[in-house]
Every structure is written in structure tokens, then in C-alpha cells.
Design a protein around this motif. Sequence first.
Motif, short mmCIF file in Angstrom:
data_model
loop_
_atom_site.label_atom_id
_atom_site.label_comp_id
_atom_site.label_asym_id
_atom_site.label_seq_id
_atom_site.Cartn_x
_atom_site.Cartn_y
_atom_site.Cartn_z
N MET A 1 0.75 -1.25 0.11
CA MET A 1 -0.05 0.04 0.06
C MET A 1 0.89 1.26 -0.10
SD MET A 1 -3.07 0.16 0.04
CE MET A 1 -4.17 1.69 -0.20
N VAL A 2 0.34 2.27 -0.56
CA VAL A 2 1.28 3.76 -0.55
C VAL A 2 1.02 4.27 0.59
CG1 VAL A 2 1.23 5.83 -1.75
CG2 VAL A 2 0.20 3.68 -3.01
N GLY A 3 2.50 4.68 0.79
CA GLY A 3 2.23 5.48 2.41
C GLY A 3 3.29 6.60 2.22
N VAL A 4 3.18 7.63 3.12
CA VAL A 4 4.02 8.92 3.17
C VAL A 4 4.37 9.28 4.48
CG1 VAL A 4 3.35 9.77 1.01
CG2 VAL A 4 2.29 10.49 2.79
N GLN A 5 5.60 9.71 4.83
CA GLN A 5 5.98 10.18 6.11
C GLN A 5 5.95 11.73 6.06
OE1 GLN A 5 6.87 8.32 8.79
NE2 GLN A 5 6.37 6.45 8.16
N LEU A 6 5.45 12.27 7.47
CA LEU A 6 5.60 13.57 7.15
C LEU A 6 7.07 14.18 7.65
CD1 LEU A 6 3.95 16.41 7.39
CD2 LEU A 6 3.52 16.09 9.84
N MET A 7 7.41 15.01 6.69
CA MET A 7 9.08 15.33 6.74
C MET A 7 9.22 16.65 7.55
SD MET A 7 11.12 14.34 3.84
CE MET A 7 10.65 12.94 2.91
N ASP A 8 10.14 17.18 8.02
CA ASP A 8 10.50 18.38 8.86
C ASP A 8 10.02 19.45 8.28
OD1 ASP A 8 11.37 16.59 10.92
OD2 ASP A 8 13.51 17.04 10.36
N ASN A 9 9.19 20.32 8.89
CA ASN A 9 8.74 21.65 8.21
C ASN A 9 7.87 21.49 6.97
OD1 ASN A 9 10.30 23.03 9.97
ND2 ASN A 9 12.10 23.15 8.88
N GLU A 10 7.11 20.41 6.91
CA GLU A 10 6.40 20.22 5.67
C GLU A 10 4.94 20.35 5.91
OE1 GLU A 10 5.78 16.62 2.33
OE2 GLU A 10 6.06 15.95 4.44
N THR A 11 3.91 20.98 5.32
CA THR A 11 2.71 21.22 5.42
C THR A 11 2.10 20.15 5.17
OG1 THR A 11 2.43 22.13 3.26
CG2 THR A 11 2.99 23.71 5.01
N ILE A 12 0.67 19.97 5.65
CA ILE A 12 -0.15 18.77 5.40
C ILE A 12 -0.57 18.86 3.86
CG2 ILE A 12 -2.59 18.07 5.93
CD1 ILE A 12 -0.62 17.63 8.00
N ASP A 13 -0.72 20.20 3.32
CA ASP A 13 -1.12 20.14 1.74
C ASP A 13 0.02 19.50 1.02
OD1 ASP A 13 -3.41 21.70 2.36
OD2 ASP A 13 -2.25 23.77 2.27
N LYS A 14 1.18 20.01 1.28
CA LYS A 14 2.33 19.16 0.60
C LYS A 14 2.40 17.82 0.77
CE LYS A 14 5.69 23.17 -0.15
NZ LYS A 14 6.73 23.46 -0.15
N LEU A 15 2.15 17.36 2.04
CA LEU A 15 1.98 15.91 2.31
C LEU A 15 1.27 15.11 1.54
CD1 LEU A 15 2.94 13.60 4.13
CD2 LEU A 15 1.09 14.22 5.53
N LEU A 16 0.16 15.73 1.47
CA LEU A 16 -1.21 15.12 0.44
C LEU A 16 -0.85 15.31 -1.01
CD1 LEU A 16 -4.38 16.91 2.19
CD2 LEU A 16 -3.80 14.28 2.10
N LYS A 17 -0.12 16.20 -1.54
CA LYS A 17 0.18 16.19 -2.94
C LYS A 17 1.19 15.42 -3.00
CE LYS A 17 1.94 19.67 -6.19
NZ LYS A 17 2.17 20.98 -6.55
N ARG A 18 2.13 14.74 -2.18
CA ARG A 18 3.15 13.75 -2.53
C ARG A 18 2.19 12.27 -2.51
NH1 ARG A 18 6.90 12.37 1.06
NH2 ARG A 18 6.23 13.19 2.69
N PHE A 19 1.42 12.49 -1.21
CA PHE A 19 0.64 11.06 -1.49
C PHE A 19 0.02 10.73 -2.70
CE2 PHE A 19 -3.28 9.08 -0.34
CZ PHE A 19 -3.10 7.68 0.09
N LYS A 20 -0.92 11.87 -3.10
CA LYS A 20 -1.54 11.92 -4.35
C LYS A 20 -0.88 11.24 -5.69
CE LYS A 20 -5.41 15.25 -3.21
NZ LYS A 20 -5.70 16.34 -3.58
N LYS A 21 0.49 12.06 -5.57
CA LYS A 21 1.23 11.49 -6.83
C LYS A 21 1.68 9.89 -6.69
CE LYS A 21 3.35 15.92 -7.94
NZ LYS A 21 4.91 16.48 -8.13
N LYS A 22 2.09 9.69 -5.24
CA LYS A 22 2.52 7.98 -5.18
C LYS A 22 1.29 7.30 -5.57
CE LYS A 22 6.43 8.08 -2.11
NZ LYS A 22 6.81 7.47 -0.69
N TYR A 23 0.11 7.59 -5.09
CA TYR A 23 -1.20 6.93 -5.19
C TYR A 23 -1.42 6.77 -7.01
CZ TYR A 23 -6.15 5.68 -4.63
OH TYR A 23 -7.30 5.12 -4.44
N GLU A 24 -1.10 7.88 -7.60
CA GLU A 24 -1.58 7.85 -9.18
C GLU A 24 -0.46 7.02 -9.66
OE1 GLU A 24 -1.95 11.61 -10.95
OE2 GLU A 24 -3.59 12.13 -9.50
N ARG A 25 0.77 7.19 -9.27
CA ARG A 25 1.74 6.29 -10.04
C ARG A 25 1.96 4.92 -9.65
NH1 ARG A 25 6.56 10.87 -8.76
NH2 ARG A 25 6.10 12.07 -10.30
N ALA A 26 1.49 4.45 -8.36
CA ALA A 26 1.20 3.08 -8.29
C ALA A 26 0.14 2.51 -9.06
CB ALA A 26 1.09 3.05 -6.59
#
Length: 65
Positions: A1-26
Motif C-alpha cells: 500500500m502507498v504511504g508517506v511520512q511527514l517530513m520536517d517543516n512540511e505542511t499537510i498540503d504538501k504531504l497530501l500532494k506527495r501522497f496523491k502523486k504516489k497513489y497515481e503512479r502506483a
Amino acid sequence: MVGVQLMDNETIDKLLKRFKKKYERAGVLKEFRKRAYYTKPSVDDRLKRARSKRRAQRANEESNA
């Protein structure tokens, strides 16, 4: 399953954007829609041939243009 970790100084918006990209690519959603209902192998082959034919026609049109 696709998962992402919250990085230092990362906003929730950027985290969701990264998740969506990984989700689509997978291809998770694409696979889900493909498995939503059963299609006979003969129908799959027919659709595959039709897609291939359309792709070849487009390539031929582009090379002639």
C-alpha cells in the motif's frame, strides 16, 4: 500500500500532494476500477486489439502530417 511520512517543516498540503502523486503512479485507483467487475479474457483481448489499432492509426496520421 502507498504511504508517506511527514517530513520536517512540511505542511499537510504538501504531504497530501506527495501522497496523491504516489497513489497515481502506483496505479491503485486504475487497478481498483479494472477489478470492479469481471471481463472475459476474449473481451479483454478484443479491447486490447482495438486500442492497439487506434494507437497505430494515430501514429500513422502523425507521421503523414
